[in-house]
Design an enzyme around this catalytic site. Structure first.
Site, PDB file in Angstrom:
ATOM      1  N   CYS A 129       0.814  -1.224   0.000  1.00 10.32           N
ATOM      2  CA  CYS A 129       0.000   0.000   0.000  1.00 10.32           C
ATOM      3  C   CYS A 129       0.843   1.268   0.000  1.00 10.32           C
ATOM      4  O   CYS A 129       0.315   2.372   0.171  1.00 10.32           O
ATOM      5  CB  CYS A 129      -0.948  -0.010   1.196  1.00 10.32           C
ATOM      6  SG  CYS A 129      -1.995  -1.479   1.242  1.00 10.32           S
ATOM      7  N   LYS A 194      -8.181  -0.290  10.802  1.00  9.60           N
ATOM      8  CA  LYS A 194      -8.157  -1.345   9.787  1.00  9.60           C
ATOM      9  C   LYS A 194      -7.169  -2.416  10.229  1.00  9.60           C
ATOM     10  O   LYS A 194      -5.974  -2.148  10.385  1.00  9.60           O
ATOM     11  CB  LYS A 194      -7.761  -0.764   8.435  1.00  9.60           C
ATOM     12  CG  LYS A 194      -7.643  -1.828   7.356  1.00  9.60           C
ATOM     13  CD  LYS A 194      -7.398  -1.257   5.981  1.00  9.60           C
ATOM     14  CE  LYS A 194      -7.230  -2.356   4.960  1.00  9.60           C
ATOM     15  NZ  LYS A 194      -7.021  -1.848   3.610  1.00  9.60           N
ATOM     16  N   ARG A 204      -8.495  -9.642  -2.399  1.00  6.67           N
ATOM     17  CA  ARG A 204      -7.171  -9.583  -3.049  1.00  6.67           C
ATOM     18  C   ARG A 204      -7.169 -10.399  -4.339  1.00  6.67           C
ATOM     19  O   ARG A 204      -6.470 -10.068  -5.286  1.00  6.67           O
ATOM     20  CB  ARG A 204      -6.092 -10.029  -2.070  1.00  6.67           C
ATOM     21  CG  ARG A 204      -5.940  -9.003  -0.966  1.00  6.67           C
ATOM     22  CD  ARG A 204      -4.844  -9.336   0.014  1.00  6.67           C
ATOM     23  NE  ARG A 204      -4.923  -8.431   1.159  1.00  6.67           N
ATOM     24  CZ  ARG A 204      -4.237  -8.581   2.273  1.00  6.67           C
ATOM     25  NH1 ARG A 204      -3.420  -9.615   2.400  1.00  6.67           N
ATOM     26  NH2 ARG A 204      -4.360  -7.720   3.254  1.00  6.67           N
ATOM     27  N   LYS A 247     -12.745  -1.952  10.241  1.00  5.41           N
ATOM     28  CA  LYS A 247     -12.691  -2.964   9.192  1.00  5.41           C
ATOM     29  C   LYS A 247     -11.748  -4.088   9.580  1.00  5.41           C
ATOM     30  O   LYS A 247     -10.640  -3.781  10.027  1.00  5.41           O
ATOM     31  CB  LYS A 247     -12.180  -2.288   7.923  1.00  5.41           C
ATOM     32  CG  LYS A 247     -11.990  -3.206   6.757  1.00  5.41           C
ATOM     33  CD  LYS A 247     -11.352  -2.482   5.621  1.00  5.41           C
ATOM     34  CE  LYS A 247     -11.074  -3.495   4.540  1.00  5.41           C
ATOM     35  NZ  LYS A 247     -10.206  -2.988   3.529  1.00  5.41           N
ATOM     36  N   SER A 273     -14.869  -8.713   2.193  1.00 10.61           N
ATOM     37  CA  SER A 273     -15.059  -9.779   1.212  1.00 10.61           C
ATOM     38  C   SER A 273     -15.188 -11.167   1.842  1.00 10.61           C
ATOM     39  O   SER A 273     -16.078 -11.940   1.480  1.00 10.61           O
ATOM     40  CB  SER A 273     -13.913  -9.762   0.202  1.00 10.61           C
ATOM     41  OG  SER A 273     -12.659  -9.871   0.856  1.00 10.61           O
TER      42      SER A 273
END
Ligand code: PBG
Length: 323
Positions: A129, A194, A204, A247, A273
Site C-alpha cells: 500500500c 483497519k 485480493r 474494518k 469480502s
C-alpha cells in the site's frame, strides 16, 4: 405462575416486535462496493465472491444505475489497472481507471454519491500500500502519492475519498491537498481501525492486490489490540477525518462499539469480502439460509454501533427487500 416480568409479551407478534426493535436495517445506510477494470463490455466474475464481478466502465454504469434506481445511493469504487509499477502511478494519473470511471459515473448519475478507495496496493507491482525500499514499506514518501491520488479522485468528481492504506499522517496530507485545490467540502472517510485480516482474501483475488512479498503487518493493525484502535481513531479525527471506519466488521464488533462510544463523528463498518464469501459459501453448500445470515450479520453490525455499512450484500438486500 406469578411472574411479573414476561419479556415474551413484546415478542408476541411481528407488529409488537417491530415497534420494540432497537435496530432497523435501512437501505439508505448501505454502501455497495464495485471493481472497475479497463476495456469494454467486460464482466469478469470473481470466483471467490459469487455475485460480484470485475466490470469495465460501460457495465459499471449499468450496475450503478440499476442499483441507484433500487435505492442504493452510494457506492465505493476500486480500480483494477492494466499496468502496475513500483510507485503505483496509475493510482494518481488523470486517466487512471478510477478517474475515468468517476467522470463517467458523475456525468451519468449526478445524484449518486461516489466514494473512492484511496490506496496504492491495486496499482503497485509489489502489491503493497506504499512505496517500497529495501523490503520496507516507507511511510512519509507514500503520503504525497496518496494525497495526489485523493485529489485526482476529487477532481474527477468523487463525492468522498476513503484512504485505506494505513500510513501514519495520511488523513492530514489528503485534507491539505484537497483544501489547497478548493475541495474543502469533500469529506474524508478514513479506514481508521483497519486490521491485518485473513478476511480480505477474496478481495485480493478480485483486485489482484496480494503482496508479492511479506504481508501487511507493518502497517495494518494487530487483531490482538483494541486500545490501539482508539489511538488510530483519535489521530484520524484530529487530522480531519469526517467519518471513521472499522474494518473488518464481524470479528470486530467490540471495536465498532468502542469507536462509536468515543468518536464524535459517524462510524462506518466494512463488512469485508471474506465475511461476504462465508455467507455465500454456506448458502451454496446448504449449511445455512443466505437471507437470514445476511440480515442477522448486518443487523449485528448496526447494533454494535455502525452508522453505515459497506457491504457486498447491499444489492441482494435491497433487490430482495430483506429489510
Ligand atoms: C486496499 C483495500 C483492501 C480492502 C479494501 N481496501 C485490501 C487490503 O487491505 O488488503 C479489503 C476489502 C475487502 O476485503 O472486502 N488497501
Amino acid at each position: 405462575m406469578d411472574l411479573i416480568h414476561r419479556p415474551r409479551r413484546l415478542r408476541k407478534n411481528n407488529i409488537i416486535r417491530d415497534l420494540a426493535a432497537e435496530t432497523v436495517l435501512d437501505s439508505k445506510k448501505l454502501i455497495m462496493p464495485h471493481f472497475v477494470c479497463e476495456g469494454s463490455k467486460k464482466i469478469e466474475p470473481i470466483g471467490s465472491m459469487p455475485g460480484i464481478n470485475r466490470v469495465s466502465i460501460d457495465n459499471l454504469l449499468k450496475d450503478a444505475e440499476s442499483d441507484y434506481k433500487m435505492g442504493i445511493r452510494s457506492l465505493l469504487l476500486f480500480g483494477i489497472p492494466d499496468k502496475k509499477d513500483e510507485t503505483g502511478s496509475e493510482a494518481y494519473s488523470k486517466n487512471g481507471i478510477v478517474q475515468k470511471a468517476v467522470r463517467e459515473l458523475k456525468k451519468n448519475l449526478p445524484g449518486l454519491l461516489i466514494i473512492t478507495d484511496v490506496c496504492l496496493c491495486e496499482f503497485t507491482s509489489h502489491g503493497h500500500c506504499g512505496i517500497v525500499s529495501d523490503g520496507e514499506v516507507l511511510n512519509d514518501p507514500t503520503l504525497e502519492l496518496l494525497a495526489r491520488t485523493a485529489l485526482s479522485h476529487a477532481e474527477a468528481g468523487a463525492g468522498m475519498v476513503a484512504p485505506s492504506d494505513m500510513m501514519d499522517g495520511r488523513v492530514l496530507a489528503i485534507r491539505e491537498s484537497l483544501d489547497s485545490a478548493g475541495f474543502q467540502d469533500t469529506p474524508v472517510m478514513s479506514y481508521a481501525a483497519k486490521y491485518c485480516s485473513a478476511f480480505y482474501g477474496p478481495f485480493r483475488d478480485a483486485a489482484g492486490s496480494t503482496p508479492q512479498f511479506g504481508d501487511r503487518k507493518s502497517y495494518q493493525m494487530d487483531p490482538r489490540n483494541s486500545i490501539e484502535a482508539g489511538k488510530e481513531v483519535h489521530t484520524d479525527i484530529e487530522e480531519g477525518a469526517d467519518i471513521v471506519m472499522v474494518k473488518p466488521a464481524l470479528s470486530y464488533l467490540d471495536i465498532i462499539k468502542t469507536v462509536k462510544d468515543m468518536a464524535d463523528v459517524p462510524v462506518c463498518a466494512y463488512n469485508v469480502s471474506g465475511e461476504y464469501s462465508m455467507v455465500k459459501a454456506m448458502g451454496k453448500l446448504g449449511y445455512g439460509d443466505e437471507q437470514r445470515l445476511t440480515v442477522e450479520i448486518l443487523t449485528s453490525i448496526f447494533r454494535a454501533g455502525a452508522d453505515m455499512i459497506i457491504t457486498y450484500h447491499a444489492r441482494d438486500v435491497v433487490k430482495n427487500k430483506w429489510f
